[in-house]
Design an enzyme around this catalytic site. Sequence first.
Site, short mmCIF file in Angstrom:
data_model
loop_
_atom_site.label_atom_id
_atom_site.label_comp_id
_atom_site.label_asym_id
_atom_site.label_seq_id
_atom_site.Cartn_x
_atom_site.Cartn_y
_atom_site.Cartn_z
NE ARG A 270 52.79 -0.11 24.71
CZ ARG A 270 51.80 -0.92 25.11
NH1 ARG A 270 51.40 -1.89 24.29
NH2 ARG A 270 51.24 -0.75 26.28
CG ASP B 107 57.45 -2.92 15.98
OD1 ASP B 107 56.58 -2.88 16.86
OD2 ASP B 107 57.26 -2.51 14.82
CE1 TYR C 296 61.67 4.50 16.43
CE2 TYR C 296 60.16 6.36 16.29
CZ TYR C 296 60.51 5.12 16.81
OH TYR C 296 59.68 4.53 17.73
NE ARG D 283 60.87 -2.74 10.52
CZ ARG D 283 60.30 -3.84 11.03
NH1 ARG D 283 59.61 -3.75 12.17
NH2 ARG D 283 60.41 -4.99 10.44
#
Length: 289
Positions: free
Chosen positions: A61, A63, A124, A212
Amino acid sequence: MSDEAEPGFVRVRLDLSYDGKEFSGWAKQARGQRTVQGEIEDALRTVTRSSRTYELTVAGRTDAGVHARGQVAHVDLPEDVWAEHQEKLLRRLAGRLPHDVRVWKVEEAPAGFNARFSAVWRRYAYRVTDNPGGVDPLLRGHVLWHDWALDVEAMNAAAAQLVGEHDFAAYCRKREGATTIRTLQQLSWERDASGVLTATVRADAFCHNMVRSLVGALLFVGDGHRPVDWPAKVLAAGVRDSAVHVVRPHGLTLEEVGYPADELLAARSREARNKRSLPGSAGGCGGCG
């Protein structure tokens, strides 16, 4: 969340991508905000002329504002619906979906496949530029501008100390009942010919804001505000550190999700649901996805 479709249903794998700028993340929201899941489920219901919504399960999921190039989801469709629409489903979705989300492949999933729990890793990329002139206007929706010169060598030295299985509580937003133990398989930086720096971050799974936060800590090392050993010290402390800056979402893209061979899918899914703890610790937490 079963690893097999119910009798009378077919499990279908969807490979997809999206530009996250105008989405409030992947997951449907109670207040009706625009989400990737909501758009695809609405399109599926429309193109299959169904009276009900078929719910998607996703590998990870994302953001609000985060992009995806290699996202994976699954949906269980009635056998008659799949038989009627499978040949034309991809083209019909292309005609119905908004331009900032695309489904690239629709196929019957192998036995034991679960888009979330069968995954063995997610990869990522986070993209940054330290060009004093700013970001290329054509890349501004996908690259963060950092207004300090960055030392890639120092960032990689700091990143190497974070790889492995750890409790990443210091880099995650804690969620009730969910573990923060993860195996970080790769964390490295590379600068391309245009000057854009790309962080490659691969792990078996991620907790909320983990990528992040890691990027934010490493940028502080790269620009000289923190020493090379600082991110590892934060990790070892095991608690959220207010000095760790969670960078903006638009530089982050889910690039790829990895799955084992078909015969190992069900076993991997069972393993991913197990309670997880570090060697030598007394217990663990659920919610390892």
